[in-house]
Design an enzyme around this catalytic site. Structure first.
Site, short mmCIF file in Angstrom:
data_model
loop_
_atom_site.label_atom_id
_atom_site.label_comp_id
_atom_site.label_asym_id
_atom_site.label_seq_id
_atom_site.Cartn_x
_atom_site.Cartn_y
_atom_site.Cartn_z
CD GLN A 27 -2.91 -0.99 2.34
OE1 GLN A 27 -2.33 -1.26 3.48
NE2 GLN A 27 -4.14 -0.52 2.23
CE1 TYR A 54 3.48 -10.22 8.58
CE2 TYR A 54 4.61 -8.17 9.69
CZ TYR A 54 3.81 -9.24 9.81
OH TYR A 54 3.38 -9.63 11.00
CD1 TRP A 211 -0.68 -10.25 16.27
CD2 TRP A 211 -2.17 -10.22 14.86
NE1 TRP A 211 -1.10 -11.62 16.03
CE2 TRP A 211 -2.11 -11.61 15.25
CE3 TRP A 211 -3.28 -9.63 14.16
CZ2 TRP A 211 -3.02 -12.34 14.55
CZ3 TRP A 211 -3.79 -10.56 13.55
CH2 TRP A 211 -3.79 -11.85 13.80
CB SER A 212 -5.26 -6.94 14.47
OG SER A 212 -4.90 -7.23 13.09
NE ARG A 232 -4.27 -3.99 6.70
CZ ARG A 232 -4.17 -4.16 7.95
NH1 ARG A 232 -4.18 -5.04 8.81
NH2 ARG A 232 -3.00 -3.49 8.41
N GLY A 288 -0.66 -0.02 12.71
CA GLY A 288 -0.36 -0.11 11.51
C GLY A 288 -1.04 1.23 10.82
CB THR A 290 -2.15 3.48 4.57
OG1 THR A 290 -3.33 3.77 5.10
CG2 THR A 290 -2.14 2.05 4.68
CD GLN A 294 -4.93 5.26 7.83
OE1 GLN A 294 -4.03 4.15 8.28
NE2 GLN A 294 -5.83 4.90 7.02
CG ASN A 298 -4.30 5.13 14.84
OD1 ASN A 298 -5.40 5.62 15.00
ND2 ASN A 298 -3.59 4.25 14.31
N1 NAP Z 1 2.25 -11.81 14.38
C1 NAP Z 1 1.13 -11.79 13.56
O1 NAP Z 1 0.59 -12.93 13.18
C2 NAP Z 1 0.61 -10.77 13.09
C3 NAP Z 1 -0.55 -10.50 12.18
C4 NAP Z 1 -0.93 -9.37 12.05
C5 NAP Z 1 -0.26 -8.29 12.12
N2 NAP Z 1 1.02 -8.12 13.14
C6 NAP Z 1 1.56 -6.80 13.30
O2 NAP Z 1 0.88 -5.92 14.08
C7 NAP Z 1 0.76 -5.00 13.17
C8 NAP Z 1 -0.59 -4.02 13.31
O3 NAP Z 1 -1.65 -4.70 12.92
P1 NAP Z 1 -2.66 -4.27 11.93
O4 NAP Z 1 -1.91 -3.50 10.85
O5 NAP Z 1 -3.57 -5.43 11.43
O6 NAP Z 1 -3.36 -3.30 13.07
P2 NAP Z 1 -4.76 -2.44 13.03
O7 NAP Z 1 -4.50 -1.38 13.70
O8 NAP Z 1 -5.83 -3.32 13.60
O9 NAP Z 1 -5.05 -2.17 11.56
C9 NAP Z 1 -4.07 -1.10 10.76
C10 NAP Z 1 -4.93 -0.83 9.46
O10 NAP Z 1 -6.15 0.01 9.83
C11 NAP Z 1 -6.20 1.29 9.06
N3 NAP Z 1 -6.30 2.53 10.31
C12 NAP Z 1 -4.99 2.47 10.98
N4 NAP Z 1 -5.48 3.71 11.77
C13 NAP Z 1 -6.62 4.38 11.28
C14 NAP Z 1 -7.13 5.35 11.59
N5 NAP Z 1 -7.00 6.04 12.74
N6 NAP Z 1 -8.50 5.60 10.88
C15 NAP Z 1 -8.73 4.82 9.70
N7 NAP Z 1 -8.14 3.72 9.42
C16 NAP Z 1 -6.89 3.54 10.14
C17 NAP Z 1 -5.16 1.16 8.15
O11 NAP Z 1 -5.55 0.62 7.03
P3 NAP Z 1 -5.99 1.07 5.54
O12 NAP Z 1 -5.64 2.50 5.61
O13 NAP Z 1 -5.90 0.09 4.38
O14 NAP Z 1 -7.54 1.13 5.73
C18 NAP Z 1 -3.99 0.50 8.73
O15 NAP Z 1 -3.15 0.06 8.15
C19 NAP Z 1 1.37 -5.16 11.92
O16 NAP Z 1 1.75 -4.19 11.14
C20 NAP Z 1 2.35 -6.18 11.99
O17 NAP Z 1 3.58 -5.74 12.52
C21 NAP Z 1 1.18 -9.62 13.42
#
Ligand code: NAP
Length: 329
Positions: A27, A54, A211-212, A232, A288, A290, A294, A298
């Site tokens: 992205q 990744y 995460w997430s 996403r 996370g 983009t 954001q 956060n």
């Molecule tokens: N160990 C594992 O199996 C595992 C699995 C997953 C992740 N992780 C780690 O955890 C990190 C975080 O996970 P995640 O990316 O899934 O976290 P998340 O916070 O649940 O999702 C992040 C996504 O949400 C959107 N976003 C974030 N803040 C926003 C806001 N204020 N307003 C609107 N949209 C917003 C963005 O995507 P859009 O702009 O595309 O909408 C962003 O990329 C990953 O980068 C990775 O390092 C680990």
């Protein structure tokens, strides 16, 4: 920024950290990655998360390029990678995935090269691998630490029983046990952090880098009226993730949470992230993003945290109706 110790180790992580899953390479390009990592670092984030799988290795390369360019003191931040899924996608051959000694060692060397660093502060077994004896995994991680390639090792999405088995082996052979786990944790995903791991927290100590926190963006409320362009859950190839989150029951609870966030005069995103760090067993919540807006939004979670009184937390629990109940009978 608040810093918390990773389990019983001496390592301190910022309570908010920054990861690259989906975003880096898929992205965002180098310049946005640079902008986001710079904001994160300047605001006190000291942990950057990555994994071999990744963007099939491209995410580590991108983070490595940004870190090289920034030239930040290597001692000022914590860098991770994870092995299990491999980085060749459908081209993965036997031994190019999993937790065998061969793959863990080779994946570590590859991550060091892609990230352009001499050591990983944290190295995770990205999933449990029931086909490999746990002794082989623990010995390999211990040896990587002895070689100076890794400082602390951890697991991701392992069960409490699997983590305790690794501790048993470590104790038996006087090896270094896993220090940290990386589980999914958010308002709709609570079992591991609030039930399964409780004895692990109590008995051997365990840091967590969760995460997430926003359920891939769902908890921001951005999907209440469809799929914003480029986000996403609307991306091709992520239908499985969309189906996990876009469900009627979750949507109706989210609407009620959104009303509560308005009452508190905070954004839904900052409330959802603050809710994760309210749990003292969370060492660091990985963000996370983009776009810089954001990330800025956060960061407000740090200001929302003190608003989460017992009363507000109970109201959130009432809306969610999913708080794990410990059966102590
Ligand atoms: N160990 C594992 O199996 C595992 C699995 C997953 C992740 N992780 C780690 O955890 C990190 C975080 O996970 P995640 O990316 O899934 O976290 P998340 O916070 O649940 O999702 C992040 C996504 O949400 C959107 N976003 C974030 N803040 C926003 C806001 N204020 N307003 C609107 N949209 C917003 C963005 O995507 P859009 O702009 O595309 O909408 C962003 O990329 C990953 O980068 C990775 O390092 C680990």
């Amino acid at each position: 920024m608040e810093y918390r110790r990773l389990g019983r180790s001496g390592l301190q992580l910022s309570v908010l950290s920054f990861g690259s899953w989906v975003t880096f390479h898929k992205q965002i390009d180098d310049s946005i990655a640079d902008e986001l990592m710079s904001i994160a670092y300047d605001r006190g984030i000291n942990f950057f998360d990555n994994a071999e799988t990744y963007a099939l290795g491209e995410s580590e390369k991108m983070m490595g390029r940004v870190l090289q360019k920034k030239g930040w003191d290597r001692t000022s931040y914590v860098l991770s990678s994870k092995a299990y899924f491999g980085w060749r996608g459908k081209g993965n051959k036997p031994n190019q995935t999993g937790l065998s000694r061969k793959h863990l060692v080779e994946a570590c060397n590859e991550a060091l090269s892609r990230l352009q660093t001499d050591y990983l502060d944290l190295y995770f077994c990205h999933r449990p691998d029931p086909t490999v004896p746990i002794e082989e995994v623990v010995w390999t991680m211990h040896n990587l630490i002895q070689q100076g390639k890794v400082l602390y090792w951890g697991t991701s999405q392992w069960s409490a029983a699997e983590i305790m088995e690794a501790h048993r082996v470590a104790q038996q052979y006087c090896l270094i046990a896993p220090t940290t786990e990386q589980p999914q944790y958010n308002m709709f995903e609570r079992f591991k952090m609030e039930q399964d791991y409780i004895p692990v927290f109590q008995n051997v100590g365990l840091g967590t880098t969760i995460w997430s926190p926003l359920a891939a963006g769902f908890l921001t409320g951005k999907y209440n009226d469809g799929f914003p362009e480029g986000s996403r859950l609307g991306m091709k190839g992520f239908e499985w993730l969309r189906d996990r989150w876009i469900q009627e029951e979750k949507m109706s609870k989210l609407k009620k949470l959104d009303e509560l966030s308005k009452e508190l005069n905070v954004s839904m995103a900052s409330l959802a992230i603050a809710w994760t760090i309210h749990n003292p067993n969370v060492t660091s919540t990985i963000l996370g993003a983009t776009r810089k807006e954001q990330l800025e939004e956060n960061f407000k979670a740090l200001d929302v945290l003190p608003l989460l009184t017992t009363e507000i937390m109970s109201r959130i629990d009432e809306i969610l109706g999913n708080k794990p109940v410990m059966d102590l009978s």
